[in-house]
Scaffold this motif. Structure first.
Motif, PDB file in Angstrom:
ATOM      1  N   UNK A 140      57.684  10.604  19.353  1.00  0.00           N
ATOM      2  CA  UNK A 140      58.900  11.415  19.355  1.00  0.00           C
ATOM      3  C   UNK A 140      60.113  10.507  19.544  1.00  0.00           C
ATOM      4  N   UNK A 141      61.297  11.100  19.493  1.00  0.00           N
ATOM      5  CA  UNK A 141      62.488  10.326  19.841  1.00  0.00           C
ATOM      6  C   UNK A 141      62.520  10.117  21.350  1.00  0.00           C
ATOM      7  N   UNK A 142      63.369   9.213  21.781  1.00  0.00           N
ATOM      8  CA  UNK A 142      63.385   8.835  23.191  1.00  0.00           C
ATOM      9  C   UNK A 142      63.796   9.932  24.142  1.00  0.00           C
ATOM     10  N   UNK A 143      64.443  10.985  23.634  1.00  0.00           N
ATOM     11  CA  UNK A 143      64.925  12.055  24.506  1.00  0.00           C
ATOM     12  C   UNK A 143      63.833  13.032  24.924  1.00  0.00           C
ATOM     13  N   UNK A 144      62.734  13.075  24.199  1.00  0.00           N
ATOM     14  CA  UNK A 144      61.682  14.061  24.479  1.00  0.00           C
ATOM     15  C   UNK A 144      61.115  13.839  25.877  1.00  0.00           C
ATOM     16  N   UNK A 145      61.055  14.915  26.671  1.00  0.00           N
ATOM     17  CA  UNK A 145      60.536  14.808  28.028  1.00  0.00           C
ATOM     18  C   UNK A 145      59.016  14.758  27.992  1.00  0.00           C
ATOM     19  N   UNK A 146      58.456  13.989  28.923  1.00  0.00           N
ATOM     20  CA  UNK A 146      57.007  13.799  28.949  1.00  0.00           C
ATOM     21  C   UNK A 146      56.253  15.117  29.067  1.00  0.00           C
ATOM     22  N   UNK A 147      56.681  15.965  29.979  1.00  0.00           N
ATOM     23  CA  UNK A 147      55.935  17.200  30.231  1.00  0.00           C
ATOM     24  C   UNK A 147      56.069  18.180  29.067  1.00  0.00           C
ATOM     25  N   UNK A 148      57.151  18.095  28.307  1.00  0.00           N
ATOM     26  CA  UNK A 148      57.312  18.960  27.136  1.00  0.00           C
ATOM     27  C   UNK A 148      56.214  18.691  26.126  1.00  0.00           C
ATOM     28  N   UNK A 149      55.909  17.423  25.911  1.00  0.00           N
ATOM     29  CA  UNK A 149      54.822  17.053  25.003  1.00  0.00           C
ATOM     30  C   UNK A 149      53.474  17.352  25.650  1.00  0.00           C
ATOM     31  N   UNK A 150      53.377  17.142  26.956  1.00  0.00           N
ATOM     32  CA  UNK A 150      52.128  17.393  27.657  1.00  0.00           C
ATOM     33  C   UNK A 150      51.658  18.831  27.515  1.00  0.00           C
ATOM     34  N   UNK A 151      52.597  19.762  27.511  1.00  0.00           N
ATOM     35  CA  UNK A 151      52.228  21.176  27.391  1.00  0.00           C
ATOM     36  C   UNK A 151      51.590  21.499  26.043  1.00  0.00           C
ATOM     37  N   UNK A 152      51.848  20.698  25.022  1.00  0.00           N
ATOM     38  CA  UNK A 152      51.327  20.990  23.684  1.00  0.00           C
ATOM     39  C   UNK A 152      49.889  20.518  23.496  1.00  0.00           C
ATOM     40  N   UNK A 153      49.363  19.721  24.418  1.00  0.00           N
ATOM     41  CA  UNK A 153      48.011  19.194  24.267  1.00  0.00           C
ATOM     42  C   UNK A 153      46.977  20.298  24.457  1.00  0.00           C
ATOM     43  N   UNK A 154      45.953  20.252  23.629  1.00  0.00           N
ATOM     44  CA  UNK A 154      44.848  21.204  23.728  1.00  0.00           C
ATOM     45  C   UNK A 154      43.625  20.470  24.264  1.00  0.00           C
ATOM     46  N   UNK A 155      43.504  20.474  25.570  1.00  0.00           N
ATOM     47  CA  UNK A 155      42.411  19.767  26.232  1.00  0.00           C
ATOM     48  C   UNK A 155      41.174  20.649  26.296  1.00  0.00           C
ATOM     49  N   UNK A 156      39.970  20.053  26.238  1.00  0.00           N
ATOM     50  CA  UNK A 156      38.750  20.856  26.353  1.00  0.00           C
ATOM     51  C   UNK A 156      38.594  21.440  27.755  1.00  0.00           C
ATOM     52  N   UNK A 157      37.970  22.585  27.835  1.00  0.00           N
ATOM     53  CA  UNK A 157      37.741  23.240  29.124  1.00  0.00           C
ATOM     54  C   UNK A 157      36.875  22.363  30.027  1.00  0.00           C
ATOM     55  N   UNK A 158      37.116  22.451  31.312  1.00  0.00           N
ATOM     56  CA  UNK A 158      36.412  21.698  32.346  1.00  0.00           C
ATOM     57  C   UNK A 158      36.733  20.198  32.329  1.00  0.00           C
ATOM     58  N   UNK A 159      37.692  19.791  31.494  1.00  0.00           N
ATOM     59  CA  UNK A 159      38.080  18.385  31.492  1.00  0.00           C
ATOM     60  C   UNK A 159      39.034  18.121  32.654  1.00  0.00           C
ATOM     61  N   UNK A 160      39.203  16.840  32.977  1.00  0.00           N
ATOM     62  CA  UNK A 160      40.099  16.414  34.045  1.00  0.00           C
ATOM     63  C   UNK A 160      41.187  15.554  33.429  1.00  0.00           C
ATOM     64  N   UNK A 161      42.441  15.900  33.673  1.00  0.00           N
ATOM     65  CA  UNK A 161      43.566  15.127  33.156  1.00  0.00           C
ATOM     66  C   UNK A 161      44.361  14.595  34.341  1.00  0.00           C
ATOM     67  N   UNK A 162      44.704  13.320  34.286  1.00  0.00           N
ATOM     68  CA  UNK A 162      45.432  12.679  35.376  1.00  0.00           C
ATOM     69  C   UNK A 162      46.758  12.158  34.833  1.00  0.00           C
ATOM     70  N   UNK A 163      47.827  12.388  35.589  1.00  0.00           N
ATOM     71  CA  UNK A 163      49.165  11.978  35.151  1.00  0.00           C
ATOM     72  C   UNK A 163      50.029  11.697  36.365  1.00  0.00           C
ATOM     73  N   UNK A 164      51.159  11.024  36.150  1.00  0.00           N
ATOM     74  CA  UNK A 164      52.031  10.655  37.255  1.00  0.00           C
ATOM     75  C   UNK A 164      53.066  11.741  37.521  1.00  0.00           C
ATOM     76  N   UNK A 165      54.028  11.438  38.392  1.00  0.00           N
ATOM     77  CA  UNK A 165      55.011  12.443  38.819  1.00  0.00           C
ATOM     78  C   UNK A 165      56.016  12.794  37.735  1.00  0.00           C
ATOM     79  N   UNK A 166      56.031  12.027  36.628  1.00  0.00           N
ATOM     80  CA  UNK A 166      56.906  12.378  35.519  1.00  0.00           C
ATOM     81  C   UNK A 166      56.516  13.676  34.842  1.00  0.00           C
ATOM     82  N   UNK A 167      55.317  14.167  35.120  1.00  0.00           N
ATOM     83  CA  UNK A 167      54.808  15.403  34.516  1.00  0.00           C
ATOM     84  C   UNK A 167      54.824  16.571  35.505  1.00  0.00           C
TER      85      UNK A 167
END
Length: 373
Positions: free
Chosen positions: A157-184
């Motif tokens: 994306x362009x540099x202005x896109x917020x990390x969590x905005x893109x994070x919300x679009x991810x389709x993760x499998x059920x029962x998976x574990x996702x780890x991220x920092x405080x930027x999200x």
């Protein structure tokens, strides 16, 4: 190396992602070979790539490619959609996932690290890459699968896109574990992940307000300082009505204290701390591709040319990973890349080269059969 990419599959994708008239002077395959060579050998300009490809003109026929001119390569980079290499990335990823080793934890859940990295650009040269008033940038958003450390989810994306905005679009499998920092940090997203049966591990912000519902004993010898069940309070309480687990951990080496939040109440508190520690692998991924592949300096100034170069770079990363997994090599990707850089056009077996076996001598009978009497 290119045998790992079926030519018929590539041509099918090339036809699907073609724009405008039929190419006459060069093909998308020749573009891929030229830019892939540039990535693996560290070429820094279009002229540099074209000169090196021309030096290997006698060997290009066996690769199904041809020499390219600088103007033709620049035009194809600018006009032909980069989505071809995004689709190729998906094909290579599927092959790598079938061979990738498992992550090192005992649990069977899929484990992903989520992060983004900014690549600075000159706003005068790349006016489309708006970031700040005087700076340009693009941002790579990656979801790294810890099984083989593969960039399973990736978008640019362009540099202005917020990390969590893109994070919300991810389709993760059920029962998976996702780890991220405080930027999200986003209480609504925490609740959405929990509703979708996805576990998360992150760090708590220092100004967070909460009520402690339950306290559990911890083994302080292992560095743990607390293990609590909490509920968010204040203005964010309505966004995240679920109970969360709060774990305190002090790093024995540095003495720094960390506070983690998760919605997983089954795993041991020490495992949660180790899961967050493993998030460092995505930082190493960004460091590796920036140091070893060409994604910080670009061969073209248009958005399509930049994205073409980025997607070919990660395709080369997957190709190296696939070779490593196929042959069960103990060498790191960097060691494999350094070895290949000096032997890209050598006529010898790839497996023998990577395992350090001496080159096999040519059969003299085969040589005499090629001679004319």
């Amino acid at each position: 190396m290119l045998k790992f990419i079926p030519r018929h599959e590539f041509e099918t994708l090339a036809n699907q992602h073609h724009q405008g008239r039929k190419l006459r002077k060069m093909s998308r395959w020749s573009q891929f070979v030229a830019l892939g060579l540039g990535q693996l050998s560290g070429r820094s300009s279009l002229r540099d790539i074209v000169t090196n490809v021309s030096a290997q003109a006698s060997k290009l026929y066996h690769l199904g490619a041809s020499t390219v001119s600088r103007s033709s390569l620049a035009r194809v980079n600018e006009q032909q959609p980069h989505t071809l290499y995004e689709a190729l990335f998906g094909k290579l990823l599927a092959r790598c996932q079938g061979l990738a080793p498992k992550h090192g934890f005992r649990f069977k859940n899929k484990l992903y690290s989520l992060d983004a990295s900014t690549i600075d650009l000159c706003l005068d040269v790349f006016p489309w890459a708006t970031f700040r008033s005087t700076k340009g940038a693009i941002k790579l958003h990656v979801g790294l699968d810890h099984s083989g450390y593969l960039p399973t989810f990736m978008t640019v994306t362009d540099g202005k896109a917020h990390d969590v905005t893109v994070g919300r679009t991810l389709k993760l499998p059920k029962q998976s574990i996702v780890v991220f920092d405080r930027g999200y940090t986003d209480c609504k997203w925490y609740n959405l992940l929990d509703n979708n049966d996805i576990f998360f591990v992150t760090r708590q912000k220092s100004n967070a307000t909460f009520d402690v519902i339950e306290r559990r004993s911890v083994t302080k010898k292992s560095g743990l300082t607390s293990d609590q069940t909490i509920k968010i309070k204040g203005s964010k309480a309505a966004d995240c009505p679920i109970a969360l687990r709060r774990i305190g951990f002090r790093d024995p080496g540095t003495g720094k204290h960390y506070v983690f939040l998760t919605n997983n109440f089954k795993l041991a508190a020490s495992t949660i701390a180790n899961i967050y520690k493993s998030r460092w692998q995505i930082e190493l991924f960004f460091k590796w591709i920036k140091q070893n592949l060409k994604i910080k300096t670009f061969l073209g100034t248009s958005k399509n040319a930049v994205l073409t170069q980025v997607w070919i770079a990660v395709c080369m990363y997957l190709l190296l990973a696939y070779i490593k997994f196929c042959n069960k090599l103990n060498s790191s990707l960097q060691q494999i890349l350094r070895l290949l850089q000096l032997n890209l056009f050598e006529r010898r077996g790839l497996v023998d080269l990577l395992r350090g076996d001496p080159p096999k001598p040519l059969d003299p009978q085969l040589q005499t059969q090629l001679q004319f009497t």
